[in-house]
Design a protein around this motif. Structure first.
Motif, PDB file in Angstrom:
ATOM      1  N   TYR A  14     -67.392  50.803   7.895  1.00  0.00           N
ATOM      2  CA  TYR A  14     -66.126  51.372   8.336  1.00  0.00           C
ATOM      3  C   TYR A  14     -65.514  52.241   7.232  1.00  0.00           C
ATOM      4  CZ  TYR A  14     -62.750  48.680   5.573  1.00  0.00           C
ATOM      5  OH  TYR A  14     -61.982  48.186   4.563  1.00  0.00           O
ATOM      6  N   ALA A  15     -65.714  51.833   5.949  1.00  0.00           N
ATOM      7  CA  ALA A  15     -65.168  52.599   4.831  1.00  0.00           C
ATOM      8  C   ALA A  15     -65.887  53.952   4.704  1.00  0.00           C
ATOM      9  CB  ALA A  15     -65.291  51.807   3.542  1.00  0.00           C
ATOM     10  N   VAL A  18     -64.263  56.140   7.270  1.00  0.00           N
ATOM     11  CA  VAL A  18     -62.923  56.539   6.813  1.00  0.00           C
ATOM     12  C   VAL A  18     -63.022  57.661   5.783  1.00  0.00           C
ATOM     13  CG1 VAL A  18     -60.902  55.780   5.493  1.00  0.00           C
ATOM     14  CG2 VAL A  18     -61.810  54.330   7.315  1.00  0.00           C
ATOM     15  N   ALA A  55     -61.815  49.415  13.129  1.00  0.00           N
ATOM     16  CA  ALA A  55     -61.317  49.187  11.776  1.00  0.00           C
ATOM     17  C   ALA A  55     -61.095  50.501  11.029  1.00  0.00           C
ATOM     18  CB  ALA A  55     -62.303  48.309  11.002  1.00  0.00           C
ATOM     19  N   GLU A  58     -58.031  52.236  12.494  1.00  0.00           N
ATOM     20  CA  GLU A  58     -56.807  51.546  12.073  1.00  0.00           C
ATOM     21  C   GLU A  58     -56.435  51.909  10.641  1.00  0.00           C
ATOM     22  OE1 GLU A  58     -57.672  47.444  12.688  1.00  0.00           O
ATOM     23  OE2 GLU A  58     -57.145  47.460  14.827  1.00  0.00           O
ATOM     24  N   GLU A  59     -57.430  52.071   9.775  1.00  0.00           N
ATOM     25  CA  GLU A  59     -57.174  52.464   8.391  1.00  0.00           C
ATOM     26  C   GLU A  59     -56.551  53.850   8.326  1.00  0.00           C
ATOM     27  OE1 GLU A  59     -57.070  52.425   4.253  1.00  0.00           O
ATOM     28  OE2 GLU A  59     -57.471  50.792   5.645  1.00  0.00           O
ATOM     29  N   GLU A  63     -52.719  55.190   7.183  1.00  0.00           N
ATOM     30  CA  GLU A  63     -52.483  56.248   6.194  1.00  0.00           C
ATOM     31  C   GLU A  63     -51.683  57.401   6.768  1.00  0.00           C
ATOM     32  OE1 GLU A  63     -56.216  57.488   4.603  1.00  0.00           O
ATOM     33  OE2 GLU A  63     -56.678  55.533   3.731  1.00  0.00           O
ATOM     34  N   ARG A  91     -54.905  56.023  -4.101  1.00  0.00           N
ATOM     35  CA  ARG A  91     -55.811  54.939  -3.710  1.00  0.00           C
ATOM     36  C   ARG A  91     -56.805  54.654  -4.823  1.00  0.00           C
ATOM     37  NH1 ARG A  91     -55.523  53.240   1.373  1.00  0.00           N
ATOM     38  NH2 ARG A  91     -57.560  52.261   1.155  1.00  0.00           N
ATOM     39  N   PHE A  95     -61.050  49.465  -0.940  1.00  0.00           N
ATOM     40  CA  PHE A  95     -60.554  49.298   0.419  1.00  0.00           C
ATOM     41  C   PHE A  95     -60.212  47.834   0.671  1.00  0.00           C
ATOM     42  CE2 PHE A  95     -62.797  53.267   0.996  1.00  0.00           C
ATOM     43  CZ  PHE A  95     -61.979  53.944   1.887  1.00  0.00           C
ATOM     44  N   SER A  98     -61.699  44.488   5.860  1.00  0.00           N
ATOM     45  CA  SER A  98     -61.476  44.558   7.303  1.00  0.00           C
ATOM     46  C   SER A  98     -62.369  43.519   7.973  1.00  0.00           C
ATOM     47  CB  SER A  98     -61.809  45.948   7.847  1.00  0.00           C
ATOM     48  OG  SER A  98     -61.738  45.954   9.259  1.00  0.00           O
TER      49      SER A  98
END
Length: 506
Positions: A14-15, A18, A55, A58-59, A63, A91, A95, A98
């Motif tokens: 998921y990261a 993102v 996920a 949602e991140e 933001e 940041r 992360f 999640s």
């Protein structure tokens, strides 16, 4: 949308999504108002779990880079480039975790869990729970028993104990079961945290993926939660007025190879019926012939109000086929979470080892307290008092049902247990009825909670143990009026439809 997924990267999937979407927004490749792919669509394209996309989105929403509109989709926000750069510089920490991205499957709703978590509003009369009445707990007697146990061996009880259980309690239970015809030694008794844990342990030891388990239908919701999960296979057998349908069971055992049979032969939950001695003997022979073990849940045995006791299946078992489970939750104190099981020694050794890995042992203090309470004769005294009160409440409920429920309704008269099982006309849905009843200050258990398959939505379970006779009559009167009103509305509506149909044919 081209997004590259590197499954060898230490960065969570998921990261990675993102990072790439944020970069495209920062570079202006994705502009304000652009619509992003739907979660399901992007998950399919990338070959990842839908929760991973959720996920990631949602991140980005957190933001402020994207926004989601129900029924419309997910869109890029109008965010100044310098704000995005500042966000990127800000940041400096990894992360946040999640959990949606790493869970193997979404949470599965449990009718049992939802049922047990229901909390009636204040001043509501509850006919929902098959539990002892809190106000009947002999608190002073139990406090003294706890004090005696603590004074005698407090240091030992606060230390780790044997996984099999508190030995004096095992001895007491072996002696108690001998009075019911079950001959066991104390080390053949495994103390558990109630029948629910007993079922879970048995399932984990004996039931492998693909194995089938036979259960009654309807049955105890806790058993449904153990044996009828998303990855489980089960065979449900109807319950008649005489208990589990043995003819259907015989056909199943002849044609299939189930791993276990689970049932409540004495005051079955929710129907309250009990197998007679002939049916019990036939059940044992069927199980032995087809080599299928039986789990006998005997938790209601002590709560008999009429008729003679019938031997447990375990007492009739000449073949070592029966696993016996019981607890103090119905006759004593549910909050102590003290139960027990008896099984053939080879199986019990595996169950004991699994329990040790799971929770080491049940609370030593709880076990010692209930042992002391029983040793002093106080448990038998409490059960005798409870049986007298519950029998009066059962009779009050049956009288109220006769007085206030419509003629179309049917119910049983249980010789024991805690509940009455009611059948309403098929035009009524008791889950919908519950919503209206709750507004009038009455709650009960809709029948569909107790079915593993083919739920009959016109059934309802009414408990008589937690409410006094006067309140029971008030509750049944309100339910009867509501049921009659709904029946009248249905008949009126049906009459209109029939009349319209006749006019259409003319």
């Amino acid at each position: 949308m081209l997004i590259e997924i590197n499954r060898d990267s230490p960065l969570p999937l998921y990261a990675q999504i993102v990072t790439q979407l944020r970069a495209r927004i920062r570079r202006g490749v994705l502009k304000a108002g652009d619509r992003l792919p739907a979660n399901r669509e992007l998950a399919k394209t990338l070959g990842v779990n839908r929760n991973t996309i959720t996920a990631a989105y949602e991140e980005l929403i957190a933001e402020g880079l994207i926004r989601a509109h129900v029924g419309q989709g997910t869109f890029v926000n109008d965010v100044p480039l310098d704000a995005i750069s500042a966000l990127r510089e800000e940041r400096v920490t990894p992360f946040p975790m999640s959990w949606n991205a790493v869970l193997t499957e979404p949470p599965r709703e449990s009718a049992f869990g939802n049922f047990m978590n229901l909390q009636p509003k204040k001043d509501t009369i509850s006919l929902s729970y098959g539990l002892p009445q809190t106000e009947m707990f002999p608190l002073e007697d139990f406090r003294l028993s706890l004090n005696r146990a603590f004074r005698r061996e407090g240091h030992t009880l606060l230390q780790l104990g044997l996984s099999g259980g508190y030995q004096p309690l095992q001895q007491h239970l072996a002696s108690h079961m001998a009075l019911m015809g079950i001959q066991v030694t104390p080390d053949e008794v495994l103390i558990t945290n109630g029948c629910q844990q007993s079922l879970d342990l048995i399932s984990r030891i004996l039931v492998r993926p693909g194995d089938e388990v036979v259960i009654e239908n309807p049955t105890f919701p806790g058993a449904i939660s153990v044996f009828c999960g998303a990855n489980s296979k089960f065979i449900s057998v109807p319950v008649t007025r005489r208990g589990i349908d043995l003819d259907v069971l015989e056909d199943i055992l002849t044609q299939r190879r189930p791993k276990l049979i689970y049932l409540v032969p004495t005051f079955q939950n929710p129907t309250g019926v009990a197998l007679d001695i002939a049916s019990r003997r036939r059940l044992i022979e069927l199980a032995a012939r087809h080599r299928v073990p039986i789990i006998e849940d005997d938790v209601y045995r002590e709560l008999r109000y009429d008729g003679a006791d019938v031997l447990p299946l375990k007492a009739l078992d000449k073949y070592g086929m029966v696993i016996y489970i019981n607890s103090f939750s119905k006759v004593g104190f549910p909050g102590l979470r003290v139960g027990w099981m008896v099984a053939p020694r080879p199986l019990l050794e595996h169950l004991n080892a699994l329990k040790q890995r799971s929770d080491v042992h049940a609370s030593m203090l709880s076990q010692a307290a209930i042992y002391e309470f029983a040793r002093q004769g106080l448990l038998n005294k409490h059960v005798r008092r409870a049986k007298k009160v519950y029998a009066e409440r059962r009779d009050a409920m049956l009288a109220a049902l006769e007085k206030y429920f419509p003629a179309e309704a049917e119910w049983n008269k249980p010789d024991g247990g805690m509940t009455v099982w009611v059948r309403l006309p098929e035009s009524l849905n008791t889950s919908q009825l519950l919503l209206e009843a709750a507004k009038q200050g009455v709650v009960f258990s809709p029948g569909e909670y107790f079915y593993a398959s083919q739920p009959q939505r016109n059934m309802m379970r009414l408990s008589f143990t937690m409410t006094d006779a006067a309140q029971i009559e008030i509750a049944v009167k309100r339910l009867g009026a509501l049921i009659k009103s709904q029946l009248m509305s249905w008949k009126s509506h049906r009459g209109i439809l029939v009349a319209e149909g006749r006019r259409a044919l003319m």
